[in-house]
Design an enzyme around this catalytic site. Structure first.
Site, PDB file in Angstrom:
ATOM      1  N   ARG A  37       0.814  -1.215   0.000  1.00 36.73           N
ATOM      2  CA  ARG A  37       0.000   0.000   0.000  1.00 36.73           C
ATOM      3  C   ARG A  37       0.845   1.262   0.000  1.00 36.73           C
ATOM      4  O   ARG A  37       0.428   2.274  -0.563  1.00 36.73           O
ATOM      5  CB  ARG A  37      -0.951  -0.004   1.193  1.00 36.73           C
ATOM      6  CG  ARG A  37      -2.084  -0.980   0.966  1.00 36.73           C
ATOM      7  CD  ARG A  37      -3.003  -1.032   2.141  1.00 36.73           C
ATOM      8  NE  ARG A  37      -4.212  -1.759   1.790  1.00 36.73           N
ATOM      9  CZ  ARG A  37      -4.999  -2.342   2.662  1.00 36.73           C
ATOM     10  NH1 ARG A  37      -4.741  -2.274   3.941  1.00 36.73           N
ATOM     11  NH2 ARG A  37      -6.085  -2.977   2.256  1.00 36.73           N
ATOM     12  N   LYS A 198     -19.653 -15.264   1.323  1.00 35.60           N
ATOM     13  CA  LYS A 198     -21.067 -14.989   1.555  1.00 35.60           C
ATOM     14  C   LYS A 198     -21.774 -14.328   0.386  1.00 35.60           C
ATOM     15  O   LYS A 198     -21.277 -13.366  -0.182  1.00 35.60           O
ATOM     16  CB  LYS A 198     -21.179 -14.052   2.745  1.00 35.60           C
ATOM     17  CG  LYS A 198     -20.788 -14.670   4.067  1.00 35.60           C
ATOM     18  CD  LYS A 198     -21.414 -13.830   5.143  1.00 35.60           C
ATOM     19  CE  LYS A 198     -20.676 -13.738   6.436  1.00 35.60           C
ATOM     20  NZ  LYS A 198     -20.847 -12.406   7.010  1.00 35.60           N
ATOM     21  N   GLY A 351     -10.176  -8.603  -0.921  1.00 38.55           N
ATOM     22  CA  GLY A 351      -9.030  -8.850  -0.039  1.00 38.55           C
ATOM     23  C   GLY A 351      -8.421 -10.231  -0.207  1.00 38.55           C
ATOM     24  O   GLY A 351      -7.224 -10.376  -0.497  1.00 38.55           O
ATOM     25  N   GLY A 374     -13.546  -3.708   0.114  1.00 38.06           N
ATOM     26  CA  GLY A 374     -14.929  -3.225   0.125  1.00 38.06           C
ATOM     27  C   GLY A 374     -15.176  -2.139  -0.918  1.00 38.06           C
ATOM     28  O   GLY A 374     -16.248  -2.088  -1.528  1.00 38.06           O
TER      29      GLY A 374
HETATM   30  P1  ADP Z   1     -12.729 -11.512  -1.121  1.00 36.20           P
HETATM   31  O1  ADP Z   1     -12.048 -10.983   0.121  1.00 36.20           O
HETATM   32  O2  ADP Z   1     -11.753 -11.866  -2.200  1.00 36.20           O
HETATM   33  O3  ADP Z   1     -13.856 -10.619  -1.578  1.00 36.20           O
HETATM   34  P2  ADP Z   1     -14.454 -13.132   0.496  1.00 36.20           P
HETATM   35  O4  ADP Z   1     -14.077 -12.291   1.659  1.00 36.20           O
HETATM   36  O5  ADP Z   1     -15.827 -13.026  -0.011  1.00 36.20           O
HETATM   37  O6  ADP Z   1     -13.409 -12.891  -0.699  1.00 36.20           O
HETATM   38  O7  ADP Z   1     -14.277 -14.659   0.829  1.00 36.20           O
HETATM   39  C1  ADP Z   1     -13.063 -15.226   1.225  1.00 36.20           C
HETATM   40  C2  ADP Z   1     -13.311 -16.423   2.102  1.00 36.20           C
HETATM   41  O8  ADP Z   1     -14.261 -17.294   1.530  1.00 36.20           O
HETATM   42  C3  ADP Z   1     -12.071 -17.219   2.331  1.00 36.20           C
HETATM   43  O9  ADP Z   1     -11.684 -17.106   3.675  1.00 36.20           O
HETATM   44  C4  ADP Z   1     -12.504 -18.654   1.990  1.00 36.20           C
HETATM   45  O10 ADP Z   1     -12.022 -19.600   2.908  1.00 36.20           O
HETATM   46  C5  ADP Z   1     -14.006 -18.566   2.047  1.00 36.20           C
HETATM   47  N1  ADP Z   1     -14.641 -19.616   1.254  1.00 36.20           N
HETATM   48  C6  ADP Z   1     -14.472 -19.891  -0.041  1.00 36.20           C
HETATM   49  N2  ADP Z   1     -15.186 -20.977  -0.411  1.00 36.20           N
HETATM   50  C7  ADP Z   1     -15.813 -21.412   0.690  1.00 36.20           C
HETATM   51  C8  ADP Z   1     -16.695 -22.513   0.975  1.00 36.20           C
HETATM   52  N3  ADP Z   1     -17.067 -23.357   0.016  1.00 36.20           N
HETATM   53  N4  ADP Z   1     -17.145 -22.652   2.239  1.00 36.20           N
HETATM   54  C9  ADP Z   1     -16.765 -21.772   3.188  1.00 36.20           C
HETATM   55  N5  ADP Z   1     -15.952 -20.736   3.001  1.00 36.20           N
HETATM   56  C10 ADP Z   1     -15.485 -20.540   1.759  1.00 36.20           C
HETATM   57 MG    MG Z   2     -12.829 -10.591   2.046  1.00 33.89          MG
END
Ligand code: ADP
Ligand code: MG
Length: 394
Positions: A37, A198, A351, A374
């Site tokens: 960063r 989620k 992230g 976010g």
């Molecule tokens: P990003 O930060 O890239 O937007 P998210 O925060 O939405 O991604 O999600 C990341 C998390 O999702 C990781 O910690 C990963 O372990 C979890 N994850 C991915 N697939 C699954 C799954 N099938 N069941 C539970 N958790 C999951």
């Molecule tokens: Mg995330």
């Protein structure tokens, strides 16, 4: 989203307040473990120094919640920045008040000052007008280069813009260009790959992007909720019951518009989400009771690759599985390898997704790796951000 940038203004001899995102991770010993960063802000800082501006940098770090927390001081960041710039960085141990004012008014052309953590004052996150005015009083011009914080209307990202001419920094410009192109003029076909934990975090972005893409591929925890919404049994998988209706609405929209929302054909399942357990591949229609989905399966990976093959733009957010556990990381790793190798324009945001591509050492092969978590998702959902809105139009 055509905003003025530092290129459009004269900065020589001016005091320029630059909101940066220096919210870097530290280890127990108080050392910075990743300075990405800080490096990301260098183009803006170096440009301003080169043009003889008096540069005043400000950032938040961690969540001190309106109190002075010694572990969250920006002194180590000032030291690292000085190393990276190869020149002195002056540090003030407050961001408003006499010490900040003295340091700012003592600056010469080309000097750099880093103010103390903005969030030591609760008024920062409250977007308090008098706090904004005090920040603004330090400078002649405001620059926002903190893309990762632009989804928050705080004093240093929004309030301050009511007092000063306000423009974007070069990192902000780069983010708005890359993400704006996805929203307005992507090379087609354009695919989005969405995964992560989620549906509730992602539903706004999915809905907005569904109107703009040619295909959506779903993995990660999201997939379980979508599969369940299709009426399949997903055993112990992470499912957001309150999102089933949303998932159905998204699939109905996909039917109407003819933009496919593709779900995994096969998945990796395990009885527990922890290292060393037995995992096996099953058809998505055959998730056994007592097991949960932890990754997409090999047929899905191949199927997704075949869908991506003709695409000219690929946007990816959200791991395909619980990638932190190596056994469950195949889907995510394969997808990253694909994105790194494709000739298509590629954008990665979020992230975890960014961490994963950096961990694999492949970030340089991606067209744009977004610095916002976010902020990136919200920009793709709403098309703009409070901290961006507040800047002057071109
Ligand atoms: P990003 O930060 O890239 O937007 P998210 O925060 O939405 O991604 O999600 C990341 C998390 O999702 C990781 O910690 C990963 O372990 C979890 N994850 C991915 N697939 C699954 C799954 N099938 N069941 C539970 N958790 C999951
Ligand atoms: Mg995330």
């Amino acid at each position: 989203m055509q905003k003025k940038t530092i290129r459009d203004i004269d900065v020589t001899g001016k005091k320029v307040f630059v909101r940066v995102d220096f919210n870097v991770p530290f280890n127990e010993a108080g050392q910075i473990t990743d300075d990405t960063r800080i490096r990301a802000a260098l183009p803006t800082v170096e440009d301003l120094i080169g043009r003889g501006a008096r540069v005043i940098l400000a950032s938040h770090l961690g969540r001190p919640k309106g109190r002075v927390v010694d572990d969250m001081r920006l002194k180590p960041v000032a030291d690292r920045l000085a190393e990276l710039l190869g020149s002195t960085v002056i540090y003030a141990d407050d961001c408003i008040g006499p010490r900040a004012e003295e340091a700012a008014s003592a600056l010469n052309d080309g000097d750099v000052l880093l103010l103390e953590n903005l969030r030591f004052h609760a008024d920062e996150e409250k977007n308090d007008p008098s706090f904004s005015a005090q920040l603004a009083a330090l400078a002649d011009i405001y620059v926002n280069d903190a893309f990762g914080t632009a989804h928050r209307a705080h004093a240093s990202t929004e309030g301050i813009t009511h007092h000063l001419p306000s423009v974007a920094g070069l990192l902000m410009e780069k983010e708005l260009q890359a993400l704006g192109e996805l929203l307005t003029s992507p090379s087609r076909p354009f695919a989005c790959v969405f995964g992560g934990a989620k549906v509730s975090d992602k539903v706004g972005m999915i809905r907005n992007m569904l109107q703009r893409v040619d295909i959506v591929l779903v993995g990660g925890g999201l997939a379980a909720t979508f599969l369940k919404a299709r009426g399949l049994d997903v055993g112990e998988s992470l499912v957001e019951t309150e999102m089933l209706e949303e998932a159905r609405a998204i699939m109905a929209e996909s039917e109407r518009s003819g933009v496919p929302v593709v779900l995994p054909i096969d998945v990796l399942v395990a009885q527990q989400v922890k290292p060393g357990v037995r995992a096996r591949v099953v058809q998505s229609t055959n998730v056994p009771a007592g097991s949960g989905i932890v990754d997409i399966g090999p047929k899905s990976i191949e199927h997704y690759f075949s869908k991506l093959e003709s695409c000219k733009t690929v946007m990816w957010n959200g791991p395909m599985g619980v990638y932190e556990i190596p056994q469950f990381s195949m889907g995510t790793r394969c997808l990253i390898n694909y994105i790194a190798a494709t000739d298509a324009r590629s954008v990665i945001g979020g992230g975890s997704s960014v961490d994963a591509v950096q961990e694999m050492g492949l970030a340089d092969l991606v067209t744009h790796v977004s610095t916002g978590g976010g902020a990136t998702l919200e920009l793709l959902e709403r098309g703009t951000l409070p901290g961006v809105e507040a800047l002057e139009d071109l």
